[in-house]
Design an enzyme around this catalytic site. Structure first.
Site, PDB file in Angstrom:
ATOM      1  N   HIS A  36       0.411   6.575  -4.955  1.00 19.30           N
ATOM      2  CA  HIS A  36       1.347   5.964  -3.883  1.00 19.30           C
ATOM      3  C   HIS A  36       2.790   6.357  -4.369  1.00 19.30           C
ATOM      4  CE1 HIS A  36      -0.131   5.095  -0.437  1.00 19.30           C
ATOM      5  NE2 HIS A  36      -1.516   4.439  -0.239  1.00 19.30           N
ATOM      6  N   CYS A  86      -7.050   5.015   2.933  1.00 19.13           N
ATOM      7  CA  CYS A  86      -5.873   4.360   3.120  1.00 19.13           C
ATOM      8  C   CYS A  86      -5.560   3.948   3.878  1.00 19.13           C
ATOM      9  CB  CYS A  86      -4.908   5.443   2.587  1.00 19.13           C
ATOM     10  SG  CYS A  86      -3.197   4.691   2.140  1.00 19.13           S
ATOM     11  N   LEU A  87      -4.579   2.094   4.148  1.00 17.53           N
ATOM     12  CA  LEU A  87      -3.960   1.550   5.417  1.00 17.53           C
ATOM     13  C   LEU A  87      -3.374   1.976   6.056  1.00 17.53           C
ATOM     14  CD1 LEU A  87      -3.473  -1.457   3.005  1.00 17.53           C
ATOM     15  CD2 LEU A  87      -5.780  -1.134   4.541  1.00 17.53           C
ATOM     16  N   HIS A  94      -5.309   5.280  -6.694  1.00 13.68           N
ATOM     17  CA  HIS A  94      -4.536   5.624  -4.476  1.00 13.68           C
ATOM     18  C   HIS A  94      -3.462   5.285  -5.604  1.00 13.68           C
ATOM     19  CE1 HIS A  94      -5.196   5.336  -1.375  1.00 13.68           C
ATOM     20  NE2 HIS A  94      -4.477   4.458  -0.597  1.00 13.68           N
ATOM     21  N   GLU A  95      -2.683   3.650  -6.052  1.00 10.60           N
ATOM     22  CA  GLU A  95      -2.198   2.763  -5.738  1.00 10.60           C
ATOM     23  C   GLU A  95      -0.938   4.030  -6.898  1.00 10.60           C
ATOM     24  OE1 GLU A  95      -1.432   1.215  -3.279  1.00 10.60           O
ATOM     25  OE2 GLU A  95      -3.973   0.865  -3.110  1.00 10.60           O
ATOM     26  N   GLN A 124       4.033   0.939   1.448  1.00 18.00           N
ATOM     27  CA  GLN A 124       3.485   1.026   2.392  1.00 18.00           C
ATOM     28  C   GLN A 124       3.787  -0.353   3.545  1.00 18.00           C
ATOM     29  OE1 GLN A 124      -0.365   0.926   0.524  1.00 18.00           O
ATOM     30  NE2 GLN A 124      -0.951   1.930   1.872  1.00 18.00           N
ATOM     31  N   GLY A 178      -5.966  -2.141  -1.813  1.00 18.62           N
ATOM     32  CA  GLY A 178      -5.153  -2.148  -2.580  1.00 18.62           C
ATOM     33  C   GLY A 178      -3.670  -1.569  -1.916  1.00 18.62           C
TER      34      GLY A 178
HETATM   35 ZN   LIG Z   1      -2.721   3.822  -0.006  1.00 18.15          ZN
END
Ligand SMILES: [Zn+2]
Length: 169
Positions: free
Chosen positions: A138, A92-93, A134-135, A50, A45
């Site tokens: 963000h 999380c990336l 989660h997204e 990001q 995701g």
């Molecule tokens: Zn994330």
């Protein structure tokens, strides 16, 4: 085009992203770049902030390229229903190398626009529900660490500050 993933500490990650009002070729390119950047970073995701774009766009593929139909584009998403509770380690990336258990709804429904601006609803359970939450978080400037205890969050931030100082972040 593959973008580097913006890491925790960059203010773009902690401010609410702007609603998308124009559904044009630029948006299609952004979504393409987001999928490419997400796969390159081995994520399932990714939200536009990001990769540095403060826009309400997220992409999800919990099958990581296995199923073309699992690719999900969410423009201006909103969680309209959630139920149950499930705790699982989450990462999380933008906060690489860290994973912590996070409690979230087990089943959710998201309402979003597709790449052409058409509204749709999509329900998901377990990992998909977690990804949708989660997204969407963000896009509201919220990271998963905001769901952790203050103690845990502070500990993580301290570790990250050390990494920043060491030039490893
Ligand atoms: Zn994330």
């Amino acid at each position: 085009m593959i973008y580097p993933i913006v890491k925790f500490g960059n203010p773009v990650l902690e401010k609410p992203a702007e609603a998308v009002t124009v559904f044009d070729g630029d948006l299609k390119k952004l979504v393409e770049d987001m999928f490419e950047s997400m796969y390159e970073a081995h994520g399932i995701g990714l939200a536009a902030p990001q990769i540095g774009f403060s826009k309400r766009v997220a992409v999800v593929d919990i099958t990581f390229k296995e199923d073309e139909n699992a690719k999900l584009v969410l423009v201006n998403p909103e969680i309209i229903h959630s139920e149950g509770k499930h705790t699982q380690a989450e990462g999380c990336l933008s906060i690489p190398e860290f994973r912590e258990p996070v409690s979230r709804a087990r089943k959710v429904t998201v309402r979003a626009q597709d790449i052409n601006g058409k509204w749709f609803e999509r329900s998901g359970e377990d990992l998909l529900a977690r990804a949708l939450l989660h997204e969407t978080d963000h896009l509201n400037g919220k990271l998963y660490i905001s769901h952790l205890s203050a103690l845990k969050r502070d500990l993580m931030k301290r570790k990250i500050r050390k990494l920043v100082k060491a030039g490893e972040w």
